[in-house]
Each structure stands twice: as structure tokens, then as C-alpha cells.
Motif scaffolding. Structure first.
Motif, PDB file in Angstrom:
ATOM      1  N   UNK A  81     -43.136 -11.415  -6.640  1.00 35.91           N
ATOM      2  CA  UNK A  81     -42.054 -10.690  -5.976  1.00 35.91           C
ATOM      3  C   UNK A  81     -40.692 -11.306  -6.278  1.00 35.91           C
ATOM      4  N   UNK A  82     -40.683 -12.631  -6.455  1.00 39.82           N
ATOM      5  CA  UNK A  82     -39.434 -13.342  -6.749  1.00 39.82           C
ATOM      6  C   UNK A  82     -39.515 -14.027  -8.102  1.00 39.82           C
ATOM      7  N   UNK A  83     -38.353 -14.115  -8.712  1.00 38.51           N
ATOM      8  CA  UNK A  83     -38.217 -14.756 -10.003  1.00 38.51           C
ATOM      9  C   UNK A  83     -37.437 -16.052  -9.786  1.00 38.51           C
ATOM     10  N   UNK A  84     -38.086 -17.183 -10.038  1.00 42.00           N
ATOM     11  CA  UNK A  84     -37.428 -18.478  -9.877  1.00 42.00           C
ATOM     12  C   UNK A  84     -36.893 -18.943 -11.220  1.00 42.00           C
ATOM     13  N   UNK A  85     -35.601 -19.303 -11.244  1.00 46.38           N
ATOM     14  CA  UNK A  85     -34.945 -19.716 -12.487  1.00 46.38           C
ATOM     15  C   UNK A  85     -34.547 -21.164 -12.316  1.00 46.38           C
ATOM     16  N   UNK A  86     -35.172 -22.047 -13.077  1.00 41.72           N
ATOM     17  CA  UNK A  86     -34.995 -23.480 -12.871  1.00 41.72           C
ATOM     18  C   UNK A  86     -34.307 -24.152 -14.054  1.00 41.72           C
ATOM     19  N   UNK A  87     -33.256 -24.894 -13.759  1.00 35.24           N
ATOM     20  CA  UNK A  87     -32.660 -25.779 -14.755  1.00 35.24           C
ATOM     21  C   UNK A  87     -32.837 -27.199 -14.241  1.00 35.24           C
ATOM     22  N   UNK A  88     -33.825 -27.923 -14.784  1.00 35.65           N
ATOM     23  CA  UNK A  88     -34.053 -29.274 -14.264  1.00 35.65           C
ATOM     24  C   UNK A  88     -32.973 -30.232 -14.751  1.00 35.65           C
ATOM     25  N   UNK A  89     -32.344 -29.960 -15.899  1.00 31.52           N
ATOM     26  CA  UNK A  89     -31.401 -30.943 -16.447  1.00 31.52           C
ATOM     27  C   UNK A  89     -30.187 -31.125 -15.538  1.00 31.52           C
ATOM     28  N   UNK A  90     -29.724 -30.082 -14.882  1.00 34.21           N
ATOM     29  CA  UNK A  90     -28.606 -30.277 -13.944  1.00 34.21           C
ATOM     30  C   UNK A  90     -28.986 -29.859 -12.514  1.00 34.21           C
ATOM     31  N   UNK A  91     -30.288 -29.709 -12.278  1.00 36.24           N
ATOM     32  CA  UNK A  91     -30.797 -29.429 -10.935  1.00 36.24           C
ATOM     33  C   UNK A  91     -30.134 -28.201 -10.309  1.00 36.24           C
ATOM     34  N   UNK A  92     -30.146 -27.093 -11.063  1.00 34.83           N
ATOM     35  CA  UNK A  92     -29.573 -25.837 -10.566  1.00 34.83           C
ATOM     36  C   UNK A  92     -30.692 -24.802 -10.535  1.00 34.83           C
ATOM     37  N   UNK A  93     -30.831 -24.115  -9.411  1.00 30.15           N
ATOM     38  CA  UNK A  93     -31.983 -23.226  -9.237  1.00 30.15           C
ATOM     39  C   UNK A  93     -31.584 -21.949  -8.502  1.00 30.15           C
ATOM     40  N   UNK A  94     -32.186 -20.841  -8.925  1.00 31.04           N
ATOM     41  CA  UNK A  94     -31.974 -19.580  -8.226  1.00 31.04           C
ATOM     42  C   UNK A  94     -33.322 -18.888  -8.069  1.00 31.04           C
ATOM     43  N   UNK A  95     -33.458 -18.106  -6.995  1.00 33.23           N
ATOM     44  CA  UNK A  95     -34.677 -17.324  -6.772  1.00 33.23           C
ATOM     45  C   UNK A  95     -34.226 -15.931  -6.368  1.00 33.23           C
ATOM     46  N   UNK A  96     -34.527 -14.954  -7.205  1.00 32.97           N
ATOM     47  CA  UNK A  96     -33.998 -13.600  -6.987  1.00 32.97           C
ATOM     48  C   UNK A  96     -35.126 -12.574  -6.994  1.00 32.97           C
ATOM     49  N   UNK A  97     -34.911 -11.430  -6.317  1.00 38.13           N
ATOM     50  CA  UNK A  97     -35.967 -10.415  -6.265  1.00 38.13           C
ATOM     51  C   UNK A  97     -36.277  -9.892  -7.668  1.00 38.13           C
ATOM     52  N   UNK A  98     -37.544  -9.940  -8.027  1.00 38.41           N
ATOM     53  CA  UNK A  98     -37.965  -9.559  -9.375  1.00 38.41           C
ATOM     54  C   UNK A  98     -37.657  -8.097  -9.675  1.00 38.41           C
ATOM     55  N   UNK A  99     -37.986  -7.225  -8.734  1.00 35.48           N
ATOM     56  CA  UNK A  99     -37.892  -5.791  -9.004  1.00 35.48           C
ATOM     57  C   UNK A  99     -36.467  -5.370  -9.393  1.00 35.48           C
ATOM     58  N   UNK A 100     -35.486  -6.012  -8.759  1.00 33.39           N
ATOM     59  CA  UNK A 100     -34.096  -5.624  -8.976  1.00 33.39           C
ATOM     60  C   UNK A 100     -33.600  -5.928 -10.396  1.00 33.39           C
ATOM     61  N   UNK A 101     -34.238  -6.886 -11.070  1.00 33.54           N
ATOM     62  CA  UNK A 101     -33.735  -7.282 -12.397  1.00 33.54           C
ATOM     63  C   UNK A 101     -34.748  -7.069 -13.520  1.00 33.54           C
ATOM     64  N   UNK A 102     -35.920  -6.619 -13.134  1.00 33.09           N
ATOM     65  CA  UNK A 102     -37.031  -6.506 -14.074  1.00 33.09           C
ATOM     66  C   UNK A 102     -36.664  -5.783 -15.374  1.00 33.09           C
ATOM     67  N   UNK A 103     -35.942  -4.675 -15.241  1.00 30.99           N
ATOM     68  CA  UNK A 103     -35.639  -3.852 -16.417  1.00 30.99           C
ATOM     69  C   UNK A 103     -34.282  -4.149 -17.039  1.00 30.99           C
TER      70      UNK A 103
END
Ligand SMILES: Nc1nc2c(c(=O)[nH]1)N[C@H]1C(S)=C(S)[C@@H](COP(=O)(O)O)O[C@H]1N2
Ligand SMILES: [Mo]
Length: 158
Positions: A64-86
Motif C-alpha cells: 500500500x505504501x512505497x518507502x523511499x530510502x536514502x541511507x547515505x544521508x538518512x533521508x526517507x519518505x513513505x508515500x501511498x503507492x496507488x497515487x504514484x504507481x502510474x
């Protein structure tokens, strides 16, 4: 620990996959955007549609959610998958080389029709640079995007 030049895609997927520049270059043409300036005039490079990546990893019904992880600068977002899927893309290439770190590479998540910073869950701040992991989850996951003007200004002053 994810490797720096690869993009791990896991969580609520049937086929957890570690993507590399070479693997993305080989994904079907129908998922490639050879010149993203046609989509976003101010940006250069080649991108793959998020849908192309999802076709490889096969999200489960719980995703349901898409987690976007940047470990190198510790920046993270979690957004609803359906809204950006296409609509969402991952920029990974410039000319014949991997996207540079200056450009947010080697892998940069991008929503072409994003909202302004902290006006929506699908905002410009969710265009996470240097992503090394995409994690599909059933619930909203870790998200440390700036959520007001002050923290946003502090981030950009870094
Ligand atoms: N890894 C990482 N990605 C990030 C950020 C960051 O600090 N680290 N800042 C975000 C914010 S707040 C914004 S508004 C956009 C800015 O993208 P730009 O530098 O390409 O204009 O990147 C987003 N992606
Ligand atoms: Mo932002």
C-alpha cells in the motif's frame, strides 16, 4: 546494508530484487523514458517507470505504501503507492553513464506532477535522491521529510 551502486527493492513483493544500472538498462523499452526533458523540461537523463520496476518485483496485494530510502544521508519518505504507481519514475542514467551524485544519482525517485513541498504526501520532498532501497509496505513506514518551513529551510541550508 544495501550496496551503494545498487537499488534493493523488497518488503511486500513476491520477488525481492537488487537492481543495478545494467539491469535497468535492459528493462523493456516500453518502460523506458529515454529523454526525461520531454516530461520535465528542466531535467535531463533517462528514467525507468516505477511500473517497470514493479513488473519485476511483483508487489503483493498488501503493498500500500512505497518507502523511499536514502541511507547515505538518512533521508526517507513513505508515500501511498496507488497515487504514484502510474506516474513516478526513477532517473538512473545520463548519456551512457549512471546518473551522477550531483544529479541525485545513482538512482533518483521522481514524481513528475508533484505538489509543492509539504503541501501533500506526494510533494516535491518525496523526490528522494540517492535511493538505495525501495520498500513496499502494508502500512505507512519511516518518513523524515521536513514537515514545516523551518525544518525545510534547515535541510536546504545543510
Ligand atoms: N536523499 C535526499 N533526497 C532529497 C532531499 C534530501 O535532503 N536528501 N531533499 C528533498 C527535498 S526537501 C526536495 S524539495 C527535493 C529537491 O530536489 P532538487 O534538489 O532536485 O531540486 O529533493 C528531495 N530529495
Ligand atoms: Mo522539499
Amino acid at each position: 546494508m544495501p550496496e551503494h551502486d545498487s537499488l534493493q527493492v523488497d518488503g511486500e513483493v513476491e520477488v525481492p530484487t537488487r537492481l543495478t544500472f545494467e539491469i535497468l538498462c535492459g528493462v523493456d523499452q516500453s518502460f523506458q523514458i529515454p529523454d526525461i526533458s520531454q516530461l520535465v523540461p528542466s531535467r535531463k537523463g533517462t528514467a525507468i517507470r516505477l511500473n517497470g520496476v514493479l513488473s519485476l518485483v511483483k508487489p503483493t496485494e498488501r503493498a500500500t505504501y512505497l518507502g523511499l530510502h536514502s541511507s547515505s544521508d538518512d533521508f526517507h519518505a513513505s508515500i501511498p503507492l496507488q497515487a504514484v504507481r502510474d506516474s513516478a519514475i526513477i532517473i538512473y542514467r545520463q548519456d551512457d553513464a549512471p546518473l551522477s551524485r550531483d544529479g541525485g544519482g545513482p538512482f533518483r525517485f521522481y514524481i513528475p506532477n508533484h505538489a509543492e513541498c509539504h503541501t501533500s504526501e506526494i510533494d516535491e520532498c518525496a523526490n528522494v535522491k540517492f535511493i538505495d532501497r525501495i520498500e513496499l509496505t502494508a502500512e505507512k513506514g519511516h518518513d523524515n521529510r521536513p514537515d514545516d518551513d523551518a525544518s525545510h529551510a534547515a535541510l536546504h541550508a545543510k
